[in-house]
Design an enzyme around this catalytic site. Sequence first.
Site, PDB file in Angstrom:
ATOM      1  N   LYS A 155       0.807  -1.216   0.000  1.00 32.14           N
ATOM      2  CA  LYS A 155       0.000   0.000   0.000  1.00 32.14           C
ATOM      3  C   LYS A 155       0.846   1.275   0.000  1.00 32.14           C
ATOM      4  O   LYS A 155       0.377   2.343  -0.434  1.00 32.14           O
ATOM      5  CB  LYS A 155      -0.926   0.011   1.215  1.00 32.14           C
ATOM      6  CG  LYS A 155      -2.115  -0.932   1.116  1.00 32.14           C
ATOM      7  CD  LYS A 155      -3.157  -0.418   0.151  1.00 32.14           C
ATOM      8  CE  LYS A 155      -4.444  -1.226   0.223  1.00 32.14           C
ATOM      9  NZ  LYS A 155      -5.486  -0.674  -0.655  1.00 32.14           N
ATOM     10  N   SER A 184       0.939  -9.751  -0.532  1.00 30.81           N
ATOM     11  CA  SER A 184       0.643  -8.319  -0.497  1.00 30.81           C
ATOM     12  C   SER A 184       0.828  -7.672   0.871  1.00 30.81           C
ATOM     13  O   SER A 184       0.928  -6.450   0.954  1.00 30.81           O
ATOM     14  CB  SER A 184      -0.786  -8.067  -0.987  1.00 30.81           C
ATOM     15  OG  SER A 184      -1.723  -8.791  -0.207  1.00 30.81           O
TER      16      SER A 184
END
Length: 517
Positions: A64, A317
């Site tokens: 992110k 992720s």
Amino acid sequence: MSEVKQAEDVALPSGADYLRNILRAPVYEVAQVTPLQTMNRLAARLGNSVQLKREDRQPVHSFKLRGAYTMMAQLTNTQRQAGVIAASAGNHAQGLALSGKHLGVSTTIVMPRTTPDIKVDAVKSFGGNVVLHGGNFDEAKVHAEKLADQHGYTFIPPFDHPAVIAGQGTIGIELVQQNGHLNYVFVPVGGGGLAAGVSVLLKQLLPEIKVIGVEAEDSACLKAALDAGEPVTLDQVGMFADGVAVKRIGEETFRLCQQYIDDVITVSSDEICSAVKDIFEDTRAIAEPSGALSLAGLKKYAEDHQLQDQQLAAILSGANLNFHGLRYVSERCELGEKREGLLAVTIPERPGAFLDFCHIIGGRAVTEFNYRYNDDTLANVFVGVRLMQGQEELEGIIQDLRKGGYPVVDLSDDEMAKVHVRYMIGGRPSKPLKERLYSFEFPEYPGALLNFLSTLGTHWNISLFNYRNHGADYGRVLCGFELEEQDLLSFTSHLRELGYQWKDETDNPAYKFFLAQ
């Protein structure tokens, strides 16, 4: 306020525009080039080359950071001086806070009151100003937009903005540089920012690479949008893989995913748990559930499509896991790998019956056996069996038991049985009850269970109760109520007013086997 409060109106970029913007994205002022690590154990099992893109190695342990920094770096001096704001329960918040620290921009992050302290403390450690508001992400987002209007902050969305998408797309550049011979890339999908960025980049450079989006079964907003031809809002989403628990995919991310992604696959919570275990065994890294999502999809897709000798890559992720959540992962990973089966078996109540049952099971390891005397004729047992050949072996065991005269029901895919009933075996009412059974989920925060009991328990008699929490942001309750037929309408109406996620479990076979009268 719209989904994205942009610094200026931006026309929808083309694929070539995105390629240029991704190549220019300044992410490496703060982010790292993460390794593409080979998973030798899993590769040998699957008969394919398997590599894992280690975004857990970023300073905030998540991808992110790339998108948040790319958008913040484009702000004008006036916008930087005013500060930025976002709503997030985890990874986006940390990426925003670190980006603000590096750029000298004040960051405010509105987080739900249910957010675990570990995530709140992480955001504060990067210099972010945390505002706790609301019981879920949607309520936090509404408050963040209100504060943005009041104070002139720029709202930094978690996924649905061209700059954010371009930042996430830099992962695609690294994948091509690290292995230019990839056949398939598996990308986790929540709001779609990562999937959009990676797919548009790969399709501009190496369009022969297949990009597969992976969603959690209970949060499949991209699949729903593809089926409908446009973004739709899911009624509810599961919270186990909370990093991808998004009810509605973004408008721009959907446009790109619809155009560039080759296929979408969904996976269960058990399959995600299995992938967490695979990652640990091959790399010794501990992924958060949403971080292991794409590997779960890789495994399932390779099996479903009988892939062999292919070059496969999945994106890990994130790794911002609440440690206590590992208990749930450990309990469920064997089921996700089809290495354990759960059965409800009826055996005669006589000496030697259990021994006869074990002879039919043979040399297989019994992982769990729950039994309590009920009457003089029959007994229901809850049994777990370790499997070496997966579903085919389980079906063989069931057939052998039935041939031996033992009625059996497969509970391996029964969520209520796995979450609650296996811990409650042997509890039947001692008198006749007009009982109905319901499962509930609610945000987990101090006093949440007390509030749940206070709002439900004062109206109808609770006849059964089991509460399970595995360190997640939500609690899970199985609850029985004494209800007359004429009470059902007012009872269900009351449930809807309370706002909890609930399901009627009265006809569940595990309940009938072990808990009902």
